[in-house]
Design an enzyme around this catalytic site. Structure first.
Site, short mmCIF file in Angstrom:
data_model
loop_
_atom_site.label_atom_id
_atom_site.label_comp_id
_atom_site.label_asym_id
_atom_site.label_seq_id
_atom_site.Cartn_x
_atom_site.Cartn_y
_atom_site.Cartn_z
N ARG A 64 1.17 -10.06 7.58
CA ARG A 64 1.07 -9.72 7.19
C ARG A 64 1.74 -8.45 7.57
NH1 ARG A 64 -4.16 -9.57 9.34
NH2 ARG A 64 -3.64 -7.23 9.97
N ASP A 84 12.10 23.21 -1.76
CA ASP A 84 12.94 22.17 -2.42
C ASP A 84 14.36 22.29 -2.53
OD1 ASP A 84 10.70 22.47 -4.72
OD2 ASP A 84 11.23 24.83 -4.23
N ARG A 109 -10.15 0.25 14.60
CA ARG A 109 -10.43 1.10 13.32
C ARG A 109 -11.63 0.26 12.70
NH1 ARG A 109 -4.94 1.54 10.76
NH2 ARG A 109 -4.87 -0.85 10.29
N CYS A 113 13.94 23.98 3.08
CA CYS A 113 12.71 25.24 1.78
C CYS A 113 12.22 23.51 1.40
CB CYS A 113 13.46 25.49 1.31
SG CYS A 113 14.70 26.80 2.12
N LYS A 129 0.99 -1.01 -0.13
CA LYS A 129 0.09 0.18 0.03
C LYS A 129 1.08 1.22 0.13
CE LYS A 129 -0.16 -0.74 5.22
NZ LYS A 129 -0.90 -1.30 6.04
N TYR A 145 15.09 30.24 5.24
CA TYR A 145 13.74 31.07 5.77
C TYR A 145 13.62 31.18 7.43
CZ TYR A 145 11.70 30.42 0.81
OH TYR A 145 11.48 30.12 -0.07
N HIS A 196 -6.29 -7.06 13.50
CA HIS A 196 -5.19 -6.48 13.18
C HIS A 196 -4.27 -5.44 14.46
CE1 HIS A 196 -2.03 -3.76 11.48
NE2 HIS A 196 -2.55 -2.47 11.46
C1 PLP Z 1 0.22 -2.39 6.90
C2 PLP Z 1 -0.66 -3.44 7.15
C3 PLP Z 1 -0.53 -4.01 7.49
C4 PLP Z 1 1.87 -4.07 7.58
O1 PLP Z 1 2.34 -3.29 8.65
P1 PLP Z 1 3.33 -3.79 8.94
O2 PLP Z 1 3.84 -2.79 10.58
O3 PLP Z 1 3.72 -2.45 7.97
O4 PLP Z 1 4.05 -4.67 9.15
C5 PLP Z 1 -0.70 -5.33 7.89
N1 PLP Z 1 -1.84 -5.60 8.84
C6 PLP Z 1 -2.64 -4.66 8.05
C7 PLP Z 1 -4.44 -4.64 8.17
C8 PLP Z 1 -2.03 -3.64 7.27
O5 PLP Z 1 -2.84 -2.45 7.18
#
Ligand code: PLP
Length: 404
Positions: free
Chosen positions: A217, A310, A130, A308, A36, A261, A160
């Site tokens: 994951r 750039d 979430r 800055c 992602k 700046y 998660h």
């Molecule tokens: C992004 C994500 C992961 C991976 O998490 P990491 O901490 O980068 O390993 C796993 N599960 C879900 C639902 C995520 O959104």
């Protein structure tokens, strides 16, 4: 490339990291790699290729568009869309054979009838608060509503973890207890035993084999970083992104001169100031003003004044021999010392890429212990995490891909 601001994306590192994680898993467990946010900034399709070469079975994306883009790039591997989907998005994903996540019974009811079977992963909320079914009643309602659809097949159930990267795993342990209790309730209601159960993100993958279940994951650690600096990874990880910017000017200033700046930095002694061709619009956080460091000539030099849009300035008074055209490392491996942007920038495009890749590889081979500025340490300086720095690297920064 003309400007001298670029990121080397090392697919060999992604491949090796994924392969090393594969080695932690039971033979029967599947490995999903999340690509992602443009593959955590590395380029989604490239990251996907590196991950698949390293043994990934599945790819994870956040949005329907990300899944569609991977299919358009010719990637045929299984993909799971982890984010919330509307009924319209679910229909679009089903068409290109992407698994969807469903966590709310009402979405299930709204999704139009498909003319072929769509693979669904049920999302359970065990404490991240979430997405997903949070209570037993919600989980059952979700499972039953999907079961009632002849065009949907439940292939996975997942949750998660909110704090698998914390120094102590108490929060994650409570989440896992809650997840297992919800799962038992679903099994009692007919959830088949061969469904893929998954919960572990990088932190949990590296720390708790007993939380791997049928799939893990993997995100940040595929790109070379542990999920936090609060625990030691059991496997070696190599950063896959190396962010560089050329020196465009070197100037000597008297004591009392201010830089950038807001004139927030004043030279306390006669100083040599180098300007770099990267700024916050390239994804280098402005929070690093007067705090961050970059590598030049293998040495850390401090950013002076505000970053800055750039450009940014560094104090190279104590760093011998800095010249225009040299390449600074914003994070990642020290640039090969022979890199000179005035030469590289005038090469024809194909020659330029071949030269950068060949010299990058050769330097790594001959100087395996060249200094490395970790995105973790830059992130700490900016009060953030490696994840945010990696995916902040802007679209205008060209990616030079070192193939797996
Ligand atoms: C992004 C994500 C992961 C991976 O998490 P990491 O901490 O980068 O390993 C796993 N599960 C879900 C639902 C995520 O959104």
């Amino acid at each position: 490339m003309l400007r001298g601001t670029f990121a080397m994306i090392d697919l060999r590192a992604i491949q090796a990291n994924v392969h090393a994680v594969r080695g932690l898993l039971a033979a029967s467990a599947k490995l999903l790699v999340t690509v992602k946010a443009n593959g955590y900034g590395h380029g989604a399709a490239d990251a996907a290729r590196g991950a698949l070469a390293g043994g990934a079975d599945y790819l994870g994306v956040a949005s329907p568009e990300e899944a569609l883009a991977l299919r358009e790039a010719g990637i045929t591997a299984p993909i799971l869309c982890l984010g919330a989907v509307t009924p319209a998005a679910a229909a679009a994903l089903a068409k290109v054979n992407v698994d969807i996540t469903l966590g709310e019974p009402w979405v299930v009811d709204e999704v139009p009838q498909f003319n072929h079977t769509v693979s669904v992963h049920l999302k359970l909320d065990s404490g991240m608060t979430r997405l997903g079914a949070r209570t037993e009643a919600d989980a059952l309602a979700l499972w039953r509503s999907i079961q009632s659809r002849s065009d949907m097949k439940v292939v996975g159930v997942y949750t998660h973890l909110a704090a698998s990267d914390a120094p102590e795993l108490g929060h994650a342990e409570r989440q896992m207890e809650r997840f297992e209790a919800l799962l038992q309730r679903l099994y009692a209601d007919g959830l088949p035993q061969d469904i893929i159960i998954h919960a572990a993100n990088s932190g949990a993958i590296l720390r708790r084999k007993d939380w791997h279940f049928g799939m893990v994951r993997l995100g940040i650690s595929a790109y070379g970083y542990p999920a936090s600096q609060d625990f030691e990874s059991p496997i070696a990880l190599s950063p896959a992104m190396h962010f560089y910017a050329a020196v465009t000017r070197v100037t000597d200033v008297p004591a009392g001169t201010t830089v950038s700046y807001g004139a927030t930095w004043t030279a306390s002694r006669p100083s040599r100031i180098a300007t770099l061709a990267a700024g916050y619009a390239d994804g280098y956080h402005r929070a690093l003003s007067n705090r961050g460091e970059v590598l030049l000539n293998g040495k850390l030099v401090p950013i002076v004044g505000r970053v800055c849009m750039d450009q940014m300035m560094v104090d190279v008074t104590d760093c011998e021999g800095v010249r225009e055209g040299q390449v600074a490392t914003l994070f990642g491996r020290s640039a090969p010392p022979e890199w000179n942007w005035y030469d590289i920038g005038s090469m024809p495009a194909n020659e330029q890429l071949a030269y950068l890749i060949a010299t990058f590889r050769a330097y790594e081979q001959h100087e395996p212990s060249a200094p490395l500025l970790s995105a973790d340490s830059v992130a700490s300086c900016a009060d953030t995490i490696s994840y945010e720095l990696l995916c902040a690297v802007a679209g205008r920064v060209p990616r030079v891909v070192v193939e797996a």
